[in-house]
Design a protein around this motif. Structure first.
Motif, PDB file in Angstrom:
ATOM      1  N   ALA A   1       0.805  -1.222   0.000  1.00 43.26           N
ATOM      2  CA  ALA A   1       0.000   0.000   0.000  1.00 43.26           C
ATOM      3  C   ALA A   1       0.843   1.278   0.000  1.00 43.26           C
ATOM      4  CB  ALA A   1      -0.937  -0.003   1.212  1.00 43.26           C
ATOM      5  N   LEU A   2       2.154   1.143   0.148  1.00 41.28           N
ATOM      6  CA  LEU A   2       3.019   2.328   0.215  1.00 41.28           C
ATOM      7  C   LEU A   2       2.830   3.210  -1.026  1.00 41.28           C
ATOM      8  CD1 LEU A   2       5.345   3.853   1.641  1.00 41.28           C
ATOM      9  CD2 LEU A   2       6.913   2.516   0.244  1.00 41.28           C
ATOM     10  N   GLY A   3       2.641   4.515  -0.804  1.00 44.45           N
ATOM     11  CA  GLY A   3       2.556   5.462  -1.917  1.00 44.45           C
ATOM     12  C   GLY A   3       1.176   5.610  -2.521  1.00 44.45           C
ATOM     13  N   THR A   4       0.246   4.744  -2.129  1.00 45.13           N
ATOM     14  CA  THR A   4      -1.130   4.886  -2.648  1.00 45.13           C
ATOM     15  C   THR A   4      -1.895   5.872  -1.766  1.00 45.13           C
ATOM     16  OG1 THR A   4      -1.954   3.073  -1.297  1.00 45.13           O
ATOM     17  CG2 THR A   4      -1.149   2.501  -3.497  1.00 45.13           C
ATOM     18  N   THR A   5      -3.131   6.221  -2.185  1.00 47.76           N
ATOM     19  CA  THR A   5      -3.976   7.056  -1.330  1.00 47.76           C
ATOM     20  C   THR A   5      -5.071   6.190  -0.728  1.00 47.76           C
ATOM     21  OG1 THR A   5      -5.356   7.692  -3.202  1.00 47.76           O
ATOM     22  CG2 THR A   5      -3.566   9.175  -2.613  1.00 47.76           C
ATOM     23  N   LEU A   6      -5.401   6.484   0.519  1.00 48.10           N
ATOM     24  CA  LEU A   6      -6.391   5.707   1.260  1.00 48.10           C
ATOM     25  C   LEU A   6      -7.795   6.037   0.755  1.00 48.10           C
ATOM     26  CD1 LEU A   6      -6.436   3.686   3.619  1.00 48.10           C
ATOM     27  CD2 LEU A   6      -6.734   5.628   5.155  1.00 48.10           C
ATOM     28  N   ALA A   7      -8.589   4.996   0.476  1.00 46.32           N
ATOM     29  CA  ALA A   7      -9.925   5.200  -0.096  1.00 46.32           C
ATOM     30  C   ALA A   7     -11.018   5.104   0.960  1.00 46.32           C
ATOM     31  CB  ALA A   7     -10.159   4.181  -1.206  1.00 46.32           C
ATOM     32  N   GLU A   8     -10.653   4.984   2.226  1.00 46.41           N
ATOM     33  CA  GLU A   8     -11.616   4.938   3.324  1.00 46.41           C
ATOM     34  C   GLU A   8     -11.012   5.709   4.484  1.00 46.41           C
ATOM     35  OE1 GLU A   8     -11.868   1.110   5.297  1.00 46.41           O
ATOM     36  OE2 GLU A   8      -9.880   0.541   4.562  1.00 46.41           O
ATOM     37  N   SER A   9     -11.875   6.117   5.430  1.00 45.40           N
ATOM     38  CA  SER A   9     -11.326   6.685   6.656  1.00 45.40           C
ATOM     39  C   SER A   9     -11.232   5.580   7.681  1.00 45.40           C
ATOM     40  CB  SER A   9     -12.219   7.817   7.172  1.00 45.40           C
ATOM     41  OG  SER A   9     -11.927   8.992   6.452  1.00 45.40           O
ATOM     42  N   VAL A  10     -10.099   5.474   8.336  1.00 39.45           N
ATOM     43  CA  VAL A  10      -9.885   4.384   9.293  1.00 39.45           C
ATOM     44  C   VAL A  10      -9.872   4.965  10.709  1.00 39.45           C
ATOM     45  CG1 VAL A  10      -8.244   2.638  10.077  1.00 39.45           C
ATOM     46  CG2 VAL A  10      -8.667   2.953   7.629  1.00 39.45           C
ATOM     47  N   ALA A  11     -10.720   4.383  11.580  1.00 39.62           N
ATOM     48  CA  ALA A  11     -10.851   4.887  12.950  1.00 39.62           C
ATOM     49  C   ALA A  11     -10.003   4.064  13.907  1.00 39.62           C
ATOM     50  CB  ALA A  11     -12.316   4.828  13.375  1.00 39.62           C
ATOM     51  N   CYS A  12      -9.670   4.670  15.057  1.00 45.56           N
ATOM     52  CA  CYS A  12      -8.922   3.963  16.101  1.00 45.56           C
ATOM     53  C   CYS A  12      -9.835   2.943  16.769  1.00 45.56           C
ATOM     54  CB  CYS A  12      -8.445   4.952  17.174  1.00 45.56           C
ATOM     55  SG  CYS A  12      -7.318   6.170  16.522  1.00 45.56           S
ATOM     56  N   ASP A  13      -9.379   1.712  16.912  1.00 44.62           N
ATOM     57  CA  ASP A  13     -10.210   0.685  17.554  1.00 44.62           C
ATOM     58  C   ASP A  13     -10.050   0.694  19.070  1.00 44.62           C
ATOM     59  OD1 ASP A  13      -7.599  -0.307  17.617  1.00 44.62           O
ATOM     60  OD2 ASP A  13      -8.275  -2.393  17.456  1.00 44.62           O
ATOM     61  N   ALA A  14      -9.123   1.497  19.576  1.00 44.36           N
ATOM     62  CA  ALA A  14      -8.881   1.561  21.023  1.00 44.36           C
ATOM     63  C   ALA A  14      -8.205   2.889  21.324  1.00 44.36           C
ATOM     64  CB  ALA A  14      -7.978   0.409  21.455  1.00 44.36           C
ATOM     65  N   ASP A  15      -8.194   3.240  22.612  1.00 46.75           N
ATOM     66  CA  ASP A  15      -7.435   4.432  23.007  1.00 46.75           C
ATOM     67  C   ASP A  15      -5.953   4.181  22.768  1.00 46.75           C
ATOM     68  OD1 ASP A  15      -9.670   5.751  23.881  1.00 46.75           O
ATOM     69  OD2 ASP A  15      -9.445   5.099  25.973  1.00 46.75           O
ATOM     70  N   SER A  16      -5.220   5.237  22.479  1.00 44.28           N
ATOM     71  CA  SER A  16      -3.773   5.117  22.333  1.00 44.28           C
ATOM     72  C   SER A  16      -3.090   6.176  23.201  1.00 44.28           C
ATOM     73  CB  SER A  16      -3.378   5.302  20.865  1.00 44.28           C
ATOM     74  OG  SER A  16      -1.968   5.372  20.754  1.00 44.28           O
TER      75      SER A  16
ATOM     76  N   THR B   1      -4.166   9.773  25.257  1.00 44.19           N
ATOM     77  CA  THR B   1      -3.564  11.084  24.948  1.00 44.19           C
ATOM     78  C   THR B   1      -3.260  11.227  23.459  1.00 44.19           C
ATOM     79  OG1 THR B   1      -2.491  11.096  27.096  1.00 44.19           O
ATOM     80  CG2 THR B   1      -1.647  12.657  25.490  1.00 44.19           C
ATOM     81  N   LEU B   2      -2.762  10.167  22.842  1.00 45.31           N
ATOM     82  CA  LEU B   2      -2.357  10.248  21.432  1.00 45.31           C
ATOM     83  C   LEU B   2      -3.575  10.180  20.516  1.00 45.31           C
ATOM     84  CD1 LEU B   2       0.782   7.929  21.524  1.00 45.31           C
ATOM     85  CD2 LEU B   2       0.623  10.395  21.938  1.00 45.31           C
ATOM     86  N   ALA B   3      -4.525   9.336  20.862  1.00 46.01           N
ATOM     87  CA  ALA B   3      -5.746   9.208  20.064  1.00 46.01           C
ATOM     88  C   ALA B   3      -6.806   8.506  20.889  1.00 46.01           C
ATOM     89  CB  ALA B   3      -5.464   8.414  18.797  1.00 46.01           C
ATOM     90  N   ALA B   4      -8.041   8.988  20.749  1.00 44.67           N
ATOM     91  CA  ALA B   4      -9.140   8.377  21.481  1.00 44.67           C
ATOM     92  C   ALA B   4      -9.807   7.312  20.608  1.00 44.67           C
ATOM     93  CB  ALA B   4     -10.162   9.437  21.881  1.00 44.67           C
ATOM     94  N   ARG B   5     -10.282   6.273  21.241  1.00 45.44           N
ATOM     95  CA  ARG B   5     -11.018   5.236  20.528  1.00 45.44           C
ATOM     96  C   ARG B   5     -12.140   5.871  19.708  1.00 45.44           C
ATOM     97  NH1 ARG B   5     -14.274   0.010  22.884  1.00 45.44           N
ATOM     98  NH2 ARG B   5     -15.236  -0.373  20.856  1.00 45.44           N
ATOM     99  N   GLY B   6     -12.277   5.469  18.447  1.00 46.60           N
ATOM    100  CA  GLY B   6     -13.342   5.994  17.591  1.00 46.60           C
ATOM    101  C   GLY B   6     -12.933   7.225  16.800  1.00 46.60           C
TER     102      GLY B   6
ATOM    103  N   LEU C   1      -1.924   2.590  10.668  1.00 47.17           N
ATOM    104  CA  LEU C   1      -2.941   1.604  10.289  1.00 47.17           C
ATOM    105  C   LEU C   1      -2.688   0.280  11.010  1.00 47.17           C
ATOM    106  CD1 LEU C   1      -3.103   2.527   6.500  1.00 47.17           C
ATOM    107  CD2 LEU C   1      -4.943   2.832   8.185  1.00 47.17           C
ATOM    108  N   ALA C   2      -1.411  -0.092  11.117  1.00 45.10           N
ATOM    109  CA  ALA C   2      -1.063  -1.325  11.836  1.00 45.10           C
ATOM    110  C   ALA C   2      -1.464  -1.198  13.305  1.00 45.10           C
ATOM    111  CB  ALA C   2       0.437  -1.599  11.719  1.00 45.10           C
ATOM    112  N   GLN C   3      -1.226  -0.016  13.871  1.00 44.30           N
ATOM    113  CA  GLN C   3      -1.532   0.214  15.280  1.00 44.30           C
ATOM    114  C   GLN C   3      -3.016   0.004  15.595  1.00 44.30           C
ATOM    115  OE1 GLN C   3      -0.751   4.295  16.825  1.00 44.30           O
ATOM    116  NE2 GLN C   3       0.897   3.319  17.945  1.00 44.30           N
ATOM    117  N   VAL C   4      -3.867   0.337  14.642  1.00 41.96           N
ATOM    118  CA  VAL C   4      -5.308   0.189  14.895  1.00 41.96           C
ATOM    119  C   VAL C   4      -5.848  -1.129  14.332  1.00 41.96           C
ATOM    120  CG1 VAL C   4      -5.609   2.674  14.998  1.00 41.96           C
ATOM    121  CG2 VAL C   4      -6.072   1.494  12.844  1.00 41.96           C
ATOM    122  N   GLY C   5      -4.934  -2.041  13.988  1.00 39.69           N
ATOM    123  CA  GLY C   5      -5.366  -3.399  13.672  1.00 39.69           C
ATOM    124  C   GLY C   5      -5.755  -3.644  12.231  1.00 39.69           C
ATOM    125  N   ARG C   6      -5.333  -2.741  11.319  1.00 47.02           N
ATOM    126  CA  ARG C   6      -5.724  -2.937   9.923  1.00 47.02           C
ATOM    127  C   ARG C   6      -4.540  -3.476   9.107  1.00 47.02           C
ATOM    128  NH1 ARG C   6     -10.376  -0.474   8.074  1.00 47.02           N
ATOM    129  NH2 ARG C   6      -9.724  -1.570   6.195  1.00 47.02           N
TER     130      ARG C   6
END
Ligand code: AMP
Ligand code: MG
Length: 402
Positions: free
Chosen positions: A28-43, A137-142, A160-165
Protein backbone atom coordinates in the motif's frame (compact mmCIF):
# COMPACT_ATOMS: atom_id res chain seq x y z
CA UNK A 1 -4.84 25.03 -29.65
CA UNK A 2 -5.28 25.52 -25.91
CA UNK A 3 -3.05 26.68 -23.06
CA UNK A 4 -1.13 24.34 -20.77
CA UNK A 5 -3.39 25.31 -17.85
CA UNK A 6 -6.52 24.59 -19.87
CA UNK A 7 -5.12 21.19 -20.94
CA UNK A 8 -4.41 20.25 -17.31
CA UNK A 9 -7.83 21.51 -16.31
CA UNK A 10 -9.48 19.32 -18.95
CA UNK A 11 -7.55 16.30 -17.68
CA UNK A 12 -8.82 17.03 -14.16
CA UNK A 13 -12.37 17.32 -15.43
CA UNK A 14 -12.15 14.09 -17.44
CA UNK A 15 -10.09 11.60 -15.46
CA UNK A 16 -11.88 9.59 -12.77
CA UNK A 17 -10.29 8.11 -9.69
CA UNK A 18 -9.88 4.32 -10.01
CA UNK A 19 -12.23 2.20 -7.88
CA UNK A 20 -10.76 1.14 -4.52
CA UNK A 21 -9.05 -2.21 -4.01
CA UNK A 22 -8.22 -4.02 -0.76
CA UNK A 23 -4.43 -4.15 -0.30
CA UNK A 24 -2.20 -5.65 2.38
CA UNK A 25 -0.10 -2.98 4.10
CA UNK A 26 3.11 -4.13 2.41
CA UNK A 27 1.58 -3.30 -0.97
CA UNK A 28 0.00 0.00 0.00
CA UNK A 29 3.02 2.33 0.21
CA UNK A 30 2.56 5.46 -1.92
CA UNK A 31 -1.13 4.89 -2.65
CA UNK A 32 -3.98 7.06 -1.33
CA UNK A 33 -6.39 5.71 1.26
CA UNK A 34 -9.92 5.20 -0.10
CA UNK A 35 -11.62 4.94 3.32
CA UNK A 36 -11.33 6.69 6.66
CA UNK A 37 -9.89 4.38 9.29
CA UNK A 38 -10.85 4.89 12.95
CA UNK A 39 -8.92 3.96 16.10
CA UNK A 40 -10.21 0.68 17.55
CA UNK A 41 -8.88 1.56 21.02
CA UNK A 42 -7.44 4.43 23.01
CA UNK A 43 -3.77 5.12 22.33
CA UNK A 44 -1.97 4.42 24.49
CA UNK A 45 -4.43 1.77 25.74
CA UNK A 46 -3.35 2.32 29.37
CA UNK A 47 -1.51 4.97 31.38
CA UNK A 48 1.97 4.12 30.21
CA UNK A 49 5.48 4.57 31.62
CA UNK A 50 7.68 6.62 29.28
CA UNK A 51 10.94 5.61 30.94
CA UNK A 52 12.46 2.77 32.93
CA UNK A 53 12.17 3.66 36.62
CA UNK A 54 9.94 3.63 39.68
CA UNK A 55 6.20 4.25 39.73
CA UNK A 56 5.17 6.03 42.89
CA UNK A 57 2.86 8.57 44.44
CA UNK A 58 4.32 12.08 43.94
CA UNK A 59 3.42 13.48 47.38
CA UNK A 60 5.19 10.52 49.04
CA UNK A 61 8.47 11.49 47.50
CA UNK A 62 8.35 14.82 49.28
CA UNK A 63 6.79 13.84 52.61
CA UNK A 64 8.88 10.79 53.43
CA UNK A 65 12.67 10.64 53.59
CA UNK A 66 13.00 9.59 49.92
CA UNK A 67 13.30 5.90 50.75
CA UNK A 68 10.69 3.62 49.18
CA UNK A 69 10.07 -0.10 49.38
CA UNK A 70 9.80 -1.80 45.96
CA UNK A 71 6.75 -4.08 45.97
CA UNK A 72 6.60 -5.34 42.39
CA UNK A 73 8.36 -5.31 38.98
CA UNK A 74 6.35 -4.73 35.79
CA UNK A 75 7.80 -5.05 32.29
CA UNK A 76 6.07 -4.00 29.04
CA UNK A 77 3.39 -6.55 28.18
CA UNK A 78 2.52 -7.31 31.81
CA UNK A 79 -0.21 -5.87 34.02
CA UNK A 80 0.61 -4.63 37.54
CA UNK A 81 -1.19 -6.53 40.33
CA UNK A 82 -0.39 -4.40 43.36
CA UNK A 83 -1.58 -0.92 44.28
CA UNK A 84 1.07 1.67 45.06
CA UNK A 85 0.44 3.32 48.44
CA UNK A 86 2.40 5.58 50.79
CA UNK A 87 6.04 4.53 51.17
CA UNK A 88 6.17 2.03 48.34
CA UNK A 89 7.03 2.00 44.64
CA UNK A 90 6.83 -0.41 41.70
CA UNK A 91 9.85 -1.00 39.46
CA UNK A 92 8.49 -0.28 35.98
CA UNK A 93 9.83 -0.55 32.44
CA UNK A 94 9.13 1.72 29.40
CA UNK A 95 5.75 0.92 27.84
CA UNK A 96 4.37 -0.93 30.87
CA UNK A 97 1.03 0.07 32.43
CA UNK A 98 1.32 2.36 35.45
CA UNK A 99 0.02 0.55 38.57
CA UNK A 100 -3.06 1.84 40.41
CA UNK A 101 -2.21 4.41 43.08
CA UNK A 102 0.90 5.68 41.25
CA UNK A 103 0.82 9.11 39.60
CA UNK A 104 4.47 9.61 38.60
CA UNK A 105 7.47 7.66 37.38
CA UNK A 106 11.00 8.54 38.50
CA UNK A 107 13.75 7.60 36.05
CA UNK A 108 15.97 4.78 37.18
CA UNK A 109 18.96 7.13 36.77
CA UNK A 110 17.52 9.33 39.53
CA UNK A 111 17.19 6.59 42.08
CA UNK A 112 19.69 4.28 43.69
CA UNK A 113 18.78 0.97 45.10
CA UNK A 114 19.86 0.46 48.66
CA UNK A 115 19.84 -2.78 50.62
CA UNK A 116 17.21 -5.35 49.58
CA UNK A 117 13.89 -4.09 48.28
CA UNK A 118 14.63 -0.46 49.18
CA UNK A 119 15.31 2.38 46.80
CA UNK A 120 16.41 5.97 47.48
CA UNK A 121 15.44 8.94 45.29
CA UNK A 122 18.25 11.29 44.28
CA UNK A 123 15.79 14.11 43.71
CA UNK A 124 12.63 14.44 45.76
CA UNK A 125 11.03 17.03 43.46
CA UNK A 126 8.56 14.70 41.77
CA UNK A 127 5.67 16.13 39.73
CA UNK A 128 2.30 14.50 39.34
CA UNK A 129 2.11 12.90 35.89
CA UNK A 130 5.83 12.95 35.28
CA UNK A 131 7.03 10.36 32.73
CA UNK A 132 3.52 9.01 32.28
CA UNK A 133 1.58 9.09 28.99
CA UNK A 134 -2.08 9.05 29.97
CA UNK A 135 -4.42 6.60 28.28
CA UNK A 136 -5.94 8.09 25.09
CA UNK A 137 -3.56 11.08 24.95
CA UNK A 138 -2.36 10.25 21.43
CA UNK A 139 -5.75 9.21 20.06
CA UNK A 140 -9.14 8.38 21.48
CA UNK A 141 -11.02 5.24 20.53
CA UNK A 142 -13.34 5.99 17.59
CA UNK A 143 -11.38 9.03 16.42
CA UNK A 144 -9.90 9.11 12.93
CA UNK A 145 -6.51 7.39 12.68
CA UNK A 146 -5.92 8.04 8.96
CA UNK A 147 -8.34 10.06 6.84
CA UNK A 148 -9.63 9.12 3.41
CA UNK A 149 -7.47 10.61 0.65
CA UNK A 150 -4.24 10.52 2.69
CA UNK A 151 -1.11 9.43 0.83
CA UNK A 152 0.23 6.38 2.64
CA UNK A 153 3.80 6.94 3.74
CA UNK A 154 5.62 4.57 6.10
CA UNK A 155 4.30 6.48 9.13
CA UNK A 156 0.66 6.10 8.00
CA UNK A 157 1.27 2.35 7.49
CA UNK A 158 2.39 2.25 11.13
CA UNK A 159 -0.78 4.06 12.24
CA UNK A 160 -2.94 1.60 10.29
CA UNK A 161 -1.06 -1.33 11.84
CA UNK A 162 -1.53 0.21 15.28
CA UNK A 163 -5.31 0.19 14.89
CA UNK A 164 -5.37 -3.40 13.67
CA UNK A 165 -5.72 -2.94 9.92
CA UNK A 166 -3.54 -5.36 7.96
CA UNK A 167 -5.53 -4.61 4.79
CA UNK A 168 -6.95 -1.29 3.68
CA UNK A 169 -8.95 0.09 0.79
CA UNK A 170 -6.71 2.17 -1.47
CA UNK A 171 -6.89 3.65 -4.93
CA UNK A 172 -4.50 1.62 -7.10
CA UNK A 173 -2.09 3.20 -9.54
CA UNK A 174 -3.23 2.82 -13.15
CA UNK A 175 -2.07 0.17 -15.58
CA UNK A 176 -0.56 2.01 -18.50
CA UNK A 177 -0.10 0.53 -21.97
CA UNK A 178 2.74 1.98 -24.07
CA UNK A 179 2.41 1.65 -27.85
CA UNK A 180 4.88 3.42 -30.14
CA UNK A 181 3.95 4.20 -33.72
CA UNK A 182 6.14 4.92 -36.74
CA UNK A 183 7.10 2.86 -39.82
CA UNK A 184 10.70 4.03 -39.36
CA UNK A 185 11.06 2.27 -36.00
CA UNK A 186 12.86 -1.02 -35.40
CA UNK A 187 13.22 -2.94 -32.11
CA UNK A 188 16.20 -2.07 -29.91
CA UNK A 189 18.05 -5.31 -30.74
CA UNK A 190 17.92 -4.71 -34.51
CA UNK A 191 20.47 -2.84 -36.60
CA UNK A 192 18.45 -0.16 -38.39
CA UNK A 193 18.46 -0.34 -42.20
CA UNK A 194 18.82 2.91 -44.17
CA UNK A 195 16.28 5.48 -43.03
CA UNK A 196 15.24 3.51 -39.96
CA UNK A 197 15.89 4.26 -36.28
CA UNK A 198 15.59 2.26 -33.06
CA UNK A 199 12.58 2.62 -30.82
CA UNK A 200 13.99 4.60 -27.92
CA UNK A 201 10.69 6.06 -26.73
CA UNK A 202 9.28 2.66 -25.77
CA UNK A 203 11.77 1.92 -22.96
CA UNK A 204 11.77 5.58 -21.88
CA UNK A 205 7.99 5.84 -21.59
CA UNK A 206 7.68 2.48 -19.80
CA UNK A 207 10.30 3.68 -17.30
CA UNK A 208 8.49 7.01 -16.84
CA UNK A 209 5.29 5.07 -16.08
CA UNK A 210 7.06 2.93 -13.48
CA UNK A 211 8.78 5.91 -11.92
CA UNK A 212 5.39 7.58 -11.55
CA UNK A 213 4.14 4.52 -9.62
CA UNK A 214 2.20 2.82 -12.42
CA UNK A 215 2.37 -0.59 -14.02
CA UNK A 216 3.72 -0.38 -17.56
CA UNK A 217 2.75 -2.77 -20.34
CA UNK A 218 5.00 -2.40 -23.41
CA UNK A 219 2.92 -3.15 -26.47
CA UNK A 220 5.55 -2.89 -29.19
CA UNK A 221 5.66 -0.93 -32.44
CA UNK A 222 2.82 -0.20 -34.87
CA UNK A 223 3.47 1.00 -38.44
CA UNK A 224 1.90 4.16 -39.87
CA UNK A 225 -1.09 2.52 -41.58
CA UNK A 226 -4.63 3.05 -40.35
CA UNK A 227 -5.37 -0.70 -40.30
CA UNK A 228 -2.15 -1.53 -38.41
CA UNK A 229 -2.82 1.20 -35.88
CA UNK A 230 -6.41 0.12 -35.30
CA UNK A 231 -5.28 -3.46 -34.89
CA UNK A 232 -2.66 -2.52 -32.31
CA UNK A 233 -4.82 -0.01 -30.42
CA UNK A 234 -7.89 -2.23 -30.06
CA UNK A 235 -6.43 -4.69 -27.48
CA UNK A 236 -4.44 -1.88 -25.84
CA UNK A 237 -7.69 -0.29 -24.66
CA UNK A 238 -7.73 -2.85 -21.83
CA UNK A 239 -5.43 -0.55 -19.86
CA UNK A 240 -6.52 2.39 -17.66
CA UNK A 241 -4.29 4.71 -19.69
CA UNK A 242 -2.91 4.14 -23.16
CA UNK A 243 0.17 6.13 -24.15
CA UNK A 244 0.91 6.34 -27.88
CA UNK A 245 4.03 7.95 -29.24
CA UNK A 246 4.29 9.42 -32.72
CA UNK A 247 1.82 10.14 -35.47
CA UNK A 248 0.00 13.10 -33.94
CA UNK A 249 1.58 15.99 -35.90
CA UNK A 250 0.68 17.33 -39.32
CA UNK A 251 2.63 14.92 -41.56
CA UNK A 252 0.91 12.80 -44.20
CA UNK A 253 1.53 9.69 -42.07
CA UNK A 254 0.28 11.22 -38.84
CA UNK A 255 -2.83 9.09 -38.65
CA UNK A 256 -3.29 8.64 -34.90
CA UNK A 257 -5.92 11.38 -34.31
CA UNK A 258 -8.18 10.16 -37.14
CA UNK A 259 -7.80 6.51 -36.18
CA UNK A 260 -8.63 7.22 -32.54
CA UNK A 261 -11.70 9.16 -33.54
CA UNK A 262 -12.85 6.40 -35.89
CA UNK A 263 -12.61 4.02 -32.93
CA UNK A 264 -14.99 6.09 -30.81
CA UNK A 265 -12.39 7.78 -28.63
CA UNK A 266 -13.69 11.21 -27.70
CA UNK A 267 -11.13 14.01 -28.07
CA UNK A 268 -10.34 15.92 -24.86
CA UNK A 269 -7.76 18.12 -26.54
CA UNK A 270 -5.38 18.11 -29.47
CA UNK A 271 -2.52 20.61 -29.62
CA UNK A 272 -1.36 22.69 -26.68
CA UNK A 273 0.52 26.00 -26.70
CA UNK A 274 3.70 24.34 -25.54
CA UNK A 275 7.22 23.74 -26.84
CA UNK A 276 8.31 21.03 -27.18
CA UNK A 277 5.12 19.02 -27.42
CA UNK A 278 2.62 21.17 -29.25
CA UNK A 279 0.87 18.32 -31.20
CA UNK A 280 0.02 16.41 -27.99
CA UNK A 281 -3.39 14.78 -27.93
CA UNK A 282 -5.68 13.46 -25.21
CA UNK A 283 -8.85 11.43 -25.66
CA UNK A 284 -11.14 9.28 -23.58
CA UNK A 285 -13.31 6.25 -24.05
CA UNK A 286 -16.01 5.48 -21.55
CA UNK A 287 -17.80 2.18 -21.22
CA UNK A 288 -20.14 2.26 -18.22
CA UNK A 289 -17.91 2.66 -15.15
CA UNK A 290 -14.77 1.87 -17.08
CA UNK A 291 -12.66 4.62 -18.55
CA UNK A 292 -9.60 4.52 -20.79
CA UNK A 293 -7.67 7.76 -21.16
CA UNK A 294 -5.54 7.87 -24.31
CA UNK A 295 -2.55 10.16 -24.81
CA UNK A 296 -0.92 10.69 -28.18
CA UNK A 297 2.56 12.09 -27.53
CA UNK A 298 4.68 13.60 -30.29
CA UNK A 299 7.35 11.09 -31.35
CA UNK A 300 10.35 13.34 -30.84
CA UNK A 301 12.01 11.91 -27.72
CA UNK A 302 12.24 15.18 -25.76
CA UNK A 303 8.64 16.09 -26.67
CA UNK A 304 7.47 12.66 -25.55
CA UNK A 305 9.35 13.05 -22.28
CA UNK A 306 8.05 16.55 -21.52
CA UNK A 307 4.45 15.67 -22.44
CA UNK A 308 4.60 12.57 -20.29
CA UNK A 309 5.77 14.55 -17.27
CA UNK A 310 3.22 17.32 -17.81
CA UNK A 311 0.11 15.36 -18.81
CA UNK A 312 0.36 11.58 -18.42
CA UNK A 313 1.87 11.73 -14.95
CA UNK A 314 -0.85 14.20 -13.94
CA UNK A 315 -3.58 11.86 -15.21
CA UNK A 316 -1.95 8.88 -13.47
CA UNK A 317 -1.94 10.75 -10.17
CA UNK A 318 -5.57 11.76 -10.59
CA UNK A 319 -6.55 8.12 -11.20
CA UNK A 320 -4.59 7.10 -8.11
CA UNK A 321 -6.65 9.52 -6.00
CA UNK A 322 -4.17 12.36 -5.53
CA UNK A 323 -5.52 15.92 -5.44
CA UNK A 324 -5.54 17.92 -8.68
CA UNK A 325 -2.34 19.91 -8.42
CA UNK A 326 -0.26 21.21 -11.32
CA UNK A 327 3.17 19.57 -11.74
CA UNK A 328 5.44 20.97 -9.04
CA UNK A 329 7.96 23.67 -9.97
CA UNK A 330 10.88 25.05 -7.99
CA UNK A 331 12.39 28.53 -8.43
CA UNK A 332 15.92 29.15 -9.63
CA UNK A 333 18.08 32.00 -10.95
CA UNK A 334 19.39 32.00 -14.51
CA UNK A 335 23.21 31.87 -14.76
CA UNK A 336 23.27 33.65 -18.15
CA UNK A 337 21.16 36.12 -20.14
CA UNK A 338 18.58 34.75 -22.56
CA UNK A 339 16.08 36.11 -25.06
CA UNK A 340 12.80 34.34 -25.39
CA UNK A 341 10.11 35.04 -27.92
CA UNK A 342 7.20 32.83 -28.79
CA UNK A 343 3.51 32.27 -28.52
CA UNK A 344 3.98 29.16 -26.49
CA UNK A 345 5.36 28.37 -23.08
CA UNK A 346 8.77 26.74 -23.58
CA UNK A 347 10.57 24.11 -21.53
CA UNK A 348 14.37 24.16 -21.93
CA UNK A 349 16.74 21.47 -20.62
CA UNK A 350 18.84 22.94 -17.80
CA UNK A 351 21.36 22.02 -15.18
CA UNK A 352 20.03 23.02 -11.77
CA UNK A 353 22.52 23.57 -8.96
CA UNK A 354 20.67 23.27 -5.67
CA UNK A 355 23.78 23.42 -3.52
CA UNK A 356 23.35 27.20 -3.35
CA UNK A 357 20.42 29.38 -2.31
CA UNK A 358 18.65 30.40 -4.41
CA UNK A 359 19.31 27.47 -6.75
CA UNK A 360 20.99 28.28 -10.08
CA UNK A 361 19.71 27.25 -13.51
CA UNK A 362 22.13 26.90 -16.40
CA UNK A 363 20.26 26.49 -19.69
CA UNK A 364 22.01 23.82 -21.78
CA UNK A 365 22.78 24.11 -25.47
CA UNK A 366 20.42 21.88 -27.39
CA UNK A 367 19.42 20.97 -30.89
CA UNK A 368 15.69 20.75 -30.44
CA UNK A 369 13.37 18.00 -29.42
CA UNK A 370 15.40 15.11 -30.85
CA UNK A 371 18.30 15.96 -28.53
CA UNK A 372 18.36 13.15 -25.98
CA UNK A 373 22.03 13.69 -25.04
CA UNK A 374 21.20 17.24 -23.92
CA UNK A 375 18.17 16.01 -21.96
CA UNK A 376 20.42 13.42 -20.35
CA UNK A 377 22.80 16.15 -19.13
CA UNK A 378 19.84 18.09 -17.73
CA UNK A 379 18.29 17.61 -14.31
CA UNK A 380 15.53 20.15 -14.82
CA UNK A 381 13.44 21.95 -17.43
CA UNK A 382 13.28 25.73 -17.20
CA UNK A 383 9.80 27.00 -17.97
CA UNK A 384 9.63 30.25 -19.92
CA UNK A 385 6.18 31.80 -20.26
CA UNK A 386 4.74 32.78 -23.65
CA UNK A 387 5.53 36.29 -24.92
CA UNK A 388 8.64 38.28 -25.62
CA UNK A 389 11.19 38.83 -22.92
CA UNK A 390 14.89 39.41 -22.38
CA UNK A 391 16.19 37.65 -19.30
CA UNK A 392 19.39 38.70 -17.58
CA UNK A 393 21.61 36.57 -15.36
CA UNK A 394 20.01 36.34 -11.91
CA UNK A 395 16.43 36.46 -13.20
CA UNK A 396 14.07 34.16 -11.39
CA UNK A 397 12.50 31.30 -13.40
CA UNK A 398 10.31 28.27 -12.71
CA UNK A 399 11.90 24.84 -13.05
CA UNK A 400 10.37 21.41 -13.44
CA UNK A 401 12.74 18.92 -11.78
CA UNK A 402 13.57 15.82 -13.81
P1 AMP B 1 6.27 11.89 -35.25
O1 AMP B 1 5.72 12.47 -34.02
O2 AMP B 1 5.71 10.53 -35.56
O3 AMP B 1 6.16 12.84 -36.40
O4 AMP B 1 7.81 11.65 -35.02
C1 AMP B 1 8.67 12.76 -34.78
C2 AMP B 1 10.10 12.32 -34.72
O5 AMP B 1 10.30 11.44 -33.63
C3 AMP B 1 10.58 11.57 -35.94
O6 AMP B 1 11.90 11.96 -36.22
C4 AMP B 1 10.52 10.14 -35.49
O7 AMP B 1 11.39 9.32 -36.21
C5 AMP B 1 10.90 10.23 -34.05
N1 AMP B 1 10.31 9.11 -33.31
C6 AMP B 1 9.04 8.73 -33.36
N2 AMP B 1 8.81 7.68 -32.56
C7 AMP B 1 9.99 7.37 -32.00
C8 AMP B 1 10.41 6.37 -31.07
N3 AMP B 1 9.55 5.47 -30.59
N4 AMP B 1 11.69 6.35 -30.71
C9 AMP B 1 12.56 7.27 -31.19
N5 AMP B 1 12.22 8.25 -32.05
C10 AMP B 1 10.95 8.31 -32.48
MG1 MG C 1 5.75 9.26 -37.13
Amino acid sequence: VISLEEALHRIDATVRVLPPVLRPLDQALGTTLAESVACDADSPPHDMALVDGYALCAVDAQSLDGRLRVIEEVVAGETPRLTVAAGVATRIMTGAPVPPGADAVVMVEQASSVDGPWVRLANREVKVGQNILRRGTLAARGSCAVAQGTELRPVELALLAQVGRSRVLVHPFPRVGVLVTGSELVPVDDVPAAGKIRNSNGPMLAALVRRAGGEADSLGIAGDEAELLRHAIEPALEADILVLSGGVSAGVKDLVPAVLESMGIRPVFHRVRLRPGKPVLCGVMEDGDRQVVVFGLPGNPVSSYVCFELFVRHAMRRMAGFPARPPERVRAQLTAPLSHRGETVAFLPARIDESTWPPLAEILAWHGSADLPSLSRANGLVELPAGERRFVAGDDVAVLRL
